[in-house]
Write an enzyme that holds these catalytic residues in place. Structure first.
Site: not given
Length: 296
Positions: A96, A172, A240
């Protein structure tokens, strides 16, 4: 047997490597943890000492590491894969990352004569191990041609979202927006129930059979009930990933109030020392509640 390389034998990568072996591929692997490499080699895989060794052996290299920085290290660090890959080889990036970074990586690899697929994954360790995960992919037609049936060996759902890198990573991070918000909301709901004296198991039973349920509530609050915060996906992953979501929206001057609130919740949990625990540990930020204990 066609040789396929996979770098990163974490919760998802190990299952993907196992799925490739079941699919009839000769799988060459590398991980920064030698014990993980040797364990997979004992099952019939081939151990490699570096990303370069994987690249020398295979025309398709799949990277399943945590983030863009680790992917850079896999490709361009000491004994990196990029310099060892033969022209026309394919690099499949499953992390990702910032979509703009993925677009730039495609350009860098194309300049070296290499093919690239922007291919983030979703589904968790169990679905990776059973070959039932989802891949959100984008790349040049030549990259898909080179991949052949390799993607299908790892995933039940392979979505083709564009003819160049970027859209795979965009989809994503939108998925991660929902996943992070849903986990945060699930934790908030369970915390309120505990504060109000509702039996946690009863609350879980009712919600999972009612309209308020979500996949994340059903999956993650089971961890809370068990008192087990062994990381399947850690708090810091959502620090994150929701950060990437907010960075993307900020660049477009697009408001994401729920994502921002969820990000602050994960930041708070991480700052309190829970960053490496399962992401359900975000519930630990709520005061005045007694969480279920792990059975001894």
């Amino acid at each position: 047997m066609q040789k396929v390389g996979l770098i990163g034998l974490g919760a998802m990568g190990r299952g993907m490597a196992q799925s490739l072996r079941r699919g009839g591929y000769a799988v060459h692997v590398h991980d920064v943890r030698p014990d993980a490499v040797q364990a997979f080699a004992a099952e019939g895989g081939t151990a490699c000492s570096s990303p370069a060794d994987v690249a020398k052996a295979c025309d398709i290299v799949i990277s399943v590491v945590v983030n863009a920085a680790q992917t850079e290290e896999v490709l361009f660090g000491a004994n990196g894969a990029a310099a060892a890959m033969r022209p026309g080889s394919l690099f499949v990036m499953c992390s990702t990352v910032d979509p703009n970074w993925s677009v730039a990586l495609e350009q860098r690899l194309e300049a070296m004569g290499l093919l690239y697929l922007d291919a983030p994954i979703s589904g968790g360790a169990a679905k990776a191990a059973s070959g039932q995960m989802t891949m959100m992919t984008a790349g040049r037609p030549q990259a898909y041609e080179k991949a052949g049936d390799v993607l299908k060996a790892m995933a039940a759902n392979v979505y083709k979202l564009g003819d160049r890198a970027g859209n795979g990573s965009k989809v994503k991070i939108i998925n991660q927006l929902l996943a992070g918000v849903h986990i945060a909301a699930a934790a908030e709901a369970m915390a309120l129930g505990l504060r109000e004296g509702v039996d946690a198991a009863a609350l879980y039973e009712v919600i999972t059979h009612s309209a308020g349920n979500s996949w994340m509530f059903e999956n993650r609050m089971a961890h809370v009930l068990a008192g087990d915060y062994t990381p399947l996906s850690a708090v810091d992953i959502f620090v994150k990933d929701l950060g990437l979501v907010l960075d993307t929206a900020r660049a477009a001057k697009f408001p994401l109030p729920l994502s921002a609130a969820a990000h602050q919740m994960f930041l708070q949990a991480s700052a309190a020392g829970h960053g490496r625990e399962d992401d359900s540990a975000v519930i630990k930020i709520f005061p005045g509640i007694e969480l279920p204990k792990k059975a001894s």
